[in-house]
Scaffold this active site. Structure first.
Site, PDB file in Angstrom:
ATOM      1  CE  LYS A 227      -6.361  -8.771   4.010  1.00 15.80           C
ATOM      2  NZ  LYS A 227      -6.926  -9.660   3.194  1.00 15.80           N
ATOM      3  NE  ARG A 261      -4.401  -8.251  -2.938  1.00 16.02           N
ATOM      4  CZ  ARG A 261      -4.698  -7.094  -2.184  1.00 16.02           C
ATOM      5  NH1 ARG A 261      -4.508  -7.266  -0.828  1.00 16.02           N
ATOM      6  NH2 ARG A 261      -5.217  -6.347  -2.744  1.00 16.02           N
TER       7      ARG A 261
HETATM    8  C1  8Y4 Z   1      -4.974  -2.545   5.752  1.00 20.31           C
HETATM    9  C2  8Y4 Z   1      -4.672  -3.058   4.551  1.00 20.31           C
HETATM   10  C3  8Y4 Z   1      -6.405  -2.783   6.282  1.00 20.31           C
HETATM   11  C4  8Y4 Z   1      -5.227  -3.701   3.689  1.00 20.31           C
HETATM   12  C5  8Y4 Z   1      -7.031  -3.555   5.205  1.00 20.31           C
HETATM   13  C6  8Y4 Z   1      -6.634  -4.116   4.230  1.00 20.31           C
HETATM   14  C7  8Y4 Z   1      -7.081  -9.837  -0.514  1.00 20.31           C
HETATM   15  C8  8Y4 Z   1      -7.448  -9.678  -1.804  1.00 20.31           C
HETATM   16  C9  8Y4 Z   1      -7.564  -7.835  -0.437  1.00 20.31           C
HETATM   17  C10 8Y4 Z   1      -6.610 -11.221   0.051  1.00 20.31           C
HETATM   18  C11 8Y4 Z   1      -6.952 -11.978  -2.189  1.00 20.31           C
HETATM   19  C12 8Y4 Z   1      -7.046  -5.686   2.231  1.00 20.31           C
HETATM   20  C13 8Y4 Z   1      -8.195  -7.787  -3.074  1.00 20.31           C
HETATM   21  C14 8Y4 Z   1      -8.047  -6.186   1.477  1.00 20.31           C
HETATM   22  N1  8Y4 Z   1      -7.341  -8.876   0.260  1.00 20.31           N
HETATM   23  N2  8Y4 Z   1      -7.160 -10.553  -2.683  1.00 20.31           N
HETATM   24  N3  8Y4 Z   1      -7.685  -8.255  -1.822  1.00 20.31           N
HETATM   25  N4  8Y4 Z   1      -6.738 -12.121  -1.111  1.00 20.31           N
HETATM   26  N5  8Y4 Z   1      -6.684 -12.780  -3.216  1.00 20.31           N
HETATM   27  N6  8Y4 Z   1      -7.285  -5.152   3.435  1.00 20.31           N
HETATM   28  O1  8Y4 Z   1      -6.563 -11.419   1.180  1.00 20.31           O
HETATM   29  O2  8Y4 Z   1      -5.946  -5.523   1.622  1.00 20.31           O
HETATM   30  S1  8Y4 Z   1      -8.198  -6.164  -0.267  1.00 20.31           S
END
Ligand code: 8Y4
Length: 282
Positions: A227, A261
């Site tokens: 993230k 996750r």
């Molecule tokens: C790089 C990689 C940049 C990933 C942004 C991201 C969560 C989630 C997401 C979380 C739960 C993401 C669907 C966002 N994050 N579900 N989902 N908890 N429960 N961004 O933190 O991975 S998507």
């Protein structure tokens, strides 16, 4: 013993024992991922990726067809269904581990659980019209996540008086809404929603005090993998965030997080198993 760790979740007939921290592998189904080489989405490639994550030690696979990245375009119901349902249908029989559906839409929840998903992962905490009722009827566990604002605008100017207290209060209110709709505590997981309407400092405070959320007594899920707080603190592109992602996962598990996750299943699993061994020696 961390709160919630006595729980075995019943994910539509597939058990998920939270006596030890579990790994949720991310399977993001968007047009750029899993193309057949041309413009066509290939469900077969997505299925292969899920199977690889299970071989690597994933305890549950989270399937999402709508990008919730900051500023991402919204996806129609039809498009979201077209992306996720064929993959879930194929995986239901070929996978021993449960499948989670990452969606905000009640129609997708219903179709996905009917196709074989065993957990609902809703970044909007069942606040979409009809979501609470549909989730109650589907009788699978639900993960309630905190978000300030909506994905389109959430990173514009996140502000809190007390981020930890406000996230906990919000999740408490959503648990009450679930209980009122007939979703029992045995079916509820909580997630502070790292990156969803939070500055770097907000994310760090939430992680530093994750034990306060764990103390609520429900299993806690966290998503920190790759993230942007890592990008902002260390100035690293997405493909170089493995070590810091794992470090944050360990900090969460140390404080009692039940499910992590993540994208990099094998590496994250090794780290959290070491963390757990030290944590649980007593
Ligand atoms: C790089 C990689 C940049 C990933 C942004 C991201 C969560 C989630 C997401 C979380 C739960 C993401 C669907 C966002 N994050 N579900 N989902 N908890 N429960 N961004 O933190 O991975 S998507």
């Amino acid at each position: 013993m961390p709160a919630g760790s006595q729980t075995v979740l019943d994910c539509g007939g597939k058990p998920l024992d939270l006596a030890q921290p579990r790994i949720m592998g991310v399977l993001n189904i968007t047009p750029d991922s899993f193309s057949d080489g041309g413009d066509f989405f290939s469900p077969e490639l997505a299925v292969e990726r899920a199977q690889q994550m299970v071989e690597d030690g994933a305890d549950i696979i989270d399937i999402g067809g709508e990008s919730t990245r900051p500023g991402a375009a919204t996806v129609t119901l039809e498009e979201e269904l077209r992306r996720v349902i064929p993959v879930i249908e194929t995986l239901r029989s070929s996978l021993t581990v449960p499948i989670s559906i990452d969606t905000r839409k009640p129609e997708v929840m219903h179709a996905a659980v009917t196709a074989g998903a065993g957990l609902i992962n809703d970044v909007n905490a069942l606040q979409d019209e009809g979501a609470l009722e549909v989730a109650a009827a589907l009788n699978v566990p639900v993960c309630l996540m905190h978000m300030q604002g909506s994905p389109e605008t959430m990173q514009d100017a996140p502000a809190y008086r007390d981020v930890v207290g406000e996230v906990i209060d919000f999740l408490k209110a959503r648990v009450d809404a679930c209980l009122g709709a007939g979703i029992t505590r045995a079916r509820i997981l909580l997630d502070p929603g790292f990156g969803f309407g939070k500055t770097v400092e907000h994310n760090l405070q939430l992680l530093r005090h994750l034990d306060r959320l764990v103390a609520r007594g429900l299993p806690v899920m966290v998503g920190l993998s790759r993230k942007s707080l890592i990008g902002k603190l260390l100035d690293l592109p997405i493909d170089q965030r493995l070590v810091p992602s794992i470090t944050l996962a360990v900090v969460a598990v140390w404080q009692g997080a039940a499910i992590v996750r993540c994208h990099d299943v094998r590496e994250t699993r090794e780290a959290i198993r070491m963390c757990q061994a030290v944590r649980d020696i007593g």
